[in-house]
Each structure stands twice: as C-alpha cells, then as structure tokens.
Design a protein around this motif. Structure first.
Motif, short mmCIF file in Angstrom:
data_model
loop_
_atom_site.label_atom_id
_atom_site.label_comp_id
_atom_site.label_asym_id
_atom_site.label_seq_id
_atom_site.Cartn_x
_atom_site.Cartn_y
_atom_site.Cartn_z
N PRO A 53 0.79 -1.25 0.00
CA PRO A 53 0.00 0.00 0.00
C PRO A 53 0.81 1.28 0.00
O PRO A 53 0.35 2.29 -0.50
CB PRO A 53 -0.84 -0.12 1.29
CG PRO A 53 -0.13 -1.14 2.12
CD PRO A 53 0.49 -2.09 1.15
N ASN A 54 2.02 1.26 0.58
CA ASN A 54 2.82 2.49 0.67
C ASN A 54 4.01 2.51 -0.28
O ASN A 54 4.90 3.35 -0.13
CB ASN A 54 3.29 2.69 2.11
CG ASN A 54 2.13 2.91 3.06
OD1 ASN A 54 1.25 3.71 2.79
ND2 ASN A 54 2.12 2.20 4.18
N ALA A 55 4.02 1.59 -1.23
CA ALA A 55 5.14 1.52 -2.16
C ALA A 55 5.30 2.84 -2.91
O ALA A 55 4.32 3.43 -3.37
CB ALA A 55 4.92 0.38 -3.15
N GLY A 122 8.65 -1.62 -0.13
CA GLY A 122 8.62 -0.79 -1.33
C GLY A 122 8.69 0.70 -1.07
O GLY A 122 8.52 1.51 -1.99
N ILE A 123 8.95 1.08 0.18
CA ILE A 123 9.05 2.50 0.53
C ILE A 123 10.47 2.99 0.27
O ILE A 123 11.44 2.30 0.61
CB ILE A 123 8.67 2.70 2.02
CG1 ILE A 123 7.20 2.30 2.24
CG2 ILE A 123 8.91 4.14 2.46
CD1 ILE A 123 6.80 2.21 3.68
N LYS A 124 10.61 4.16 -0.31
CA LYS A 124 11.93 4.72 -0.55
C LYS A 124 12.44 5.35 0.75
O LYS A 124 11.77 6.20 1.34
CB LYS A 124 11.88 5.78 -1.65
CG LYS A 124 13.24 6.41 -1.94
CD LYS A 124 13.16 7.47 -3.03
CE LYS A 124 14.52 8.11 -3.26
NZ LYS A 124 14.47 9.17 -4.30
N VAL A 125 13.61 4.93 1.19
CA VAL A 125 14.17 5.40 2.46
C VAL A 125 15.42 6.24 2.19
O VAL A 125 16.30 5.83 1.43
CB VAL A 125 14.53 4.23 3.38
CG1 VAL A 125 15.14 4.73 4.69
CG2 VAL A 125 13.28 3.39 3.68
N VAL A 126 15.47 7.40 2.79
CA VAL A 126 16.63 8.29 2.70
C VAL A 126 17.14 8.53 4.12
O VAL A 126 16.35 8.80 5.03
CB VAL A 126 16.26 9.64 2.03
CG1 VAL A 126 17.46 10.57 1.99
CG2 VAL A 126 15.69 9.40 0.64
N TYR A 127 18.45 8.41 4.31
CA TYR A 127 19.06 8.65 5.62
C TYR A 127 19.80 9.98 5.61
O TYR A 127 20.38 10.38 4.60
CB TYR A 127 20.07 7.54 5.96
CG TYR A 127 19.49 6.15 6.02
CD1 TYR A 127 19.45 5.33 4.89
CD2 TYR A 127 18.99 5.64 7.21
CE1 TYR A 127 18.93 4.06 4.95
CE2 TYR A 127 18.46 4.36 7.27
CZ TYR A 127 18.43 3.57 6.14
OH TYR A 127 17.90 2.30 6.20
N THR A 128 19.80 10.66 6.76
CA THR A 128 20.55 11.90 6.85
C THR A 128 22.04 11.64 7.04
O THR A 128 22.86 12.54 6.82
CB THR A 128 20.05 12.77 8.02
OG1 THR A 128 20.15 12.03 9.24
CG2 THR A 128 18.61 13.20 7.80
N LEU A 268 1.55 6.62 7.02
CA LEU A 268 1.53 6.68 5.55
C LEU A 268 0.23 6.11 5.00
O LEU A 268 -0.35 6.65 4.04
CB LEU A 268 2.72 5.91 4.98
CG LEU A 268 4.12 6.46 5.27
CD1 LEU A 268 5.17 5.54 4.68
CD2 LEU A 268 4.28 7.88 4.74
N THR A 269 -0.23 5.02 5.57
CA THR A 269 -1.45 4.38 5.09
C THR A 269 -2.67 5.29 5.26
O THR A 269 -3.59 5.28 4.44
CB THR A 269 -1.69 3.06 5.85
OG1 THR A 269 -0.57 2.18 5.62
CG2 THR A 269 -2.95 2.36 5.37
N ALA A 270 -2.65 6.09 6.30
CA ALA A 270 -3.78 6.98 6.58
C ALA A 270 -3.80 8.20 5.69
O ALA A 270 -4.80 8.94 5.68
CB ALA A 270 -3.75 7.40 8.05
#
Length: 271
Positions: A53-55, A122-128, A268-270
């Motif tokens: 759902p959050n891809a 499937g979520i794109k993750v970015v780290y600081t 995210l789903t909400a």
C-alpha cells in the motif's frame, strides 16, 4: 455432420408414365484437411501483483548525532540557522548510558533496522547520515535533506540523557507553533501516531518531559526548518538503568525499531 436429404418424387397423373427419380447428388461433405486442428487448450490468464500500500512513498530517517562529533568540536560548535531567527551549534555529541554506550550508536542501529523494514515494503528510504563514524551533518542540513527528498514523513531518532536515574519513558517532539502547513496538522498527526503506536507496543510515556508522551517544541532546528511532516522521538532516558539496558541490547533496539516502523506505516497508510 449429417446433411438433410432432399427427396424428389414425381407427381402422378392420369395414365402418364412416372418419371424416375433423379440421381442423388454427390456428397458435399468436406474432405478432412491434413492440417492439425487449432489448439483448444485455454491460455493461462496473466496475474498482476498488487504492490504494497505504501510503495513509492518517501521516508527520511534522521539518526541523531554521529560517531565523529566528539573529536571535531570546532565543526559541531559552528553556529547555523535553527529557525525562528535563532542560530545554534551545528550539532552535539549526544548522550550515553552510564556504562558508556553512546546515543549515536543506538540511533544509527535503530534507524538501519527501521529503514530495512520500510524498504522491504517498497518505501523509498533516505538517511541523513550513512555511517556512524562521520561528523554532523548540521541540523539545518538534516532538515534540507528531508525537504529536498519531498518526504512523506521525516522521523528523527534520539535518546535522552536526564541526570535523574528515576526519570524514564519516551516522548515525541514536534514544531510548535507551526511555521508552515506541514508543521501543523500533518506533523501533529505523525506525532500522535508515533506516540500511540509506541504506547500500544508497551513503551511508557515520559515521566519528566512533555505531556502524555507529546512535547511541543519551538527550539529544535531540525523541526523548525522542515517543510515536510516531521517529528523527533526521544526513545527513553539512557541514564535510567532499565531503559539503558534495553537500548544497549540488540533485542531492545529491534523492539524500538519495530514500533517506529509500525508507526510510520500507519501514518503513511492513513494519508
């Protein structure tokens, strides 16, 4: 296939000779072809895989501090914009348990677990920051990373260092009063979702900061400078023996990571 037969009969007349029936026409049944008959096996219908759902959504994870900060005081004490017209040090060294386990190591370990779990959905993750040996980045740069990524959510992960050994529990900070639309309802909703999920998963809300696990802050640069839904979660007090033991263990870190992951997914789903 049988074809109908047309029967021709003579009409009888007075004294006339009957006309013999005409010879039957030759068969018109088609001669079987030597070509093979077309296949009648039905083709297998194609199946489509429904994405999670959050891809495709973007989450920025901000593990607090960094392993090289303490060895570079000139750099981390350099003043940078912190929002609301204030200037503050670039970063700090963070705290540690009484046994010497540092906050920067805890936050990095938890962020890595959260990031992997989100990426698997499937979520794109970015780290600081990409390691636990560098310096910074400064608080204003951390905010820019979330803004540039157009993050759907930014979660900064920290641990507190109250000198009171009895002080314990987590709290979630958000920018208040809001400086833009993202700092209003979206950030507050993210803060409530993180608070509620951690509490549901058995974590105790702070006994010494904020109210019911929430803390409205106007002095945190990473929150003030954000234009995306952003919160900062202080996972507990590293000077409290029980919470220090949990934060120092792989099992405890995984427990924090699972709760934070669930909270981000729920938010995210909400949306």
């Amino acid at each position: 296939m049988l074809t109908g037969l047309l029967l021709l009969t003579a009409c009888s007349g007075g004294g006339g000779t009957a006309t013999p029936p005409a010879a039957a026409p030759p068969s018109t049944s088609p001669v079987p072809s030597s070509s093979p008959a077309p296949s009648t096996v039905p083709s297998t219908p194609s199946t489509s895989v429904t994405p999670p759902p959050n891809a495709g959504k973007v989450v920025v994870l901000d593990p607090g501090h960094n392993g090289g900060n303490s060895a570079n005081p000139k750099e981390i004490n350099r003043k940078v914009p912190a929002g609301r017209g204030a200037m503050k040090p670039c970063n700090t060294t963070g705290t540690s348990t009484n046994a010497g386990y540092p906050e920067h190591a805890f936050t990095f370990a938890v962020a890595q677990e959260v990031g992997k779990a989100l990426a698997d959905k499937g979520i794109k993750v970015v780290y600081t920051r990409s390691d636990d040996t560098g310096v910074g980045p400064c608080v204003d740069e951390r905010a820019k990373i979330g803004n540039s990524a157009e993050a759907d959510a930014v979660v900064s992960i920290h641990a507190d260092g109250s000198t009171s050994a009895s002080a314990h529990g987590f709290h979630v900070a958000y920018s208040s009063p809001p400086l833009n639309a993202a700092q209003g309802e979206p950030s507050q909703k993210l803060a409530h979702t993180v608070r509620d999920t951690l509490r549901t998963d058995g974590f105790t809300t702070s006994t010494y900061i904020g109210s019911a696990g929430l803390s409205a802050r106007a002095d945190l640069g990473g929150l003030n400078l954000s234009t995306r839904p952003t919160v900062l979660v202080e996972c507990g007090n590293m000077r409290n023996a029980t919470e220090a033991a949990q934060m120092s263990s792989a099992t405890g870190q995984t427990r924090y990571a699972e709760a934070i992951t669930q909270a981000i997914e729920a938010y995210l789903t909400a949306q």
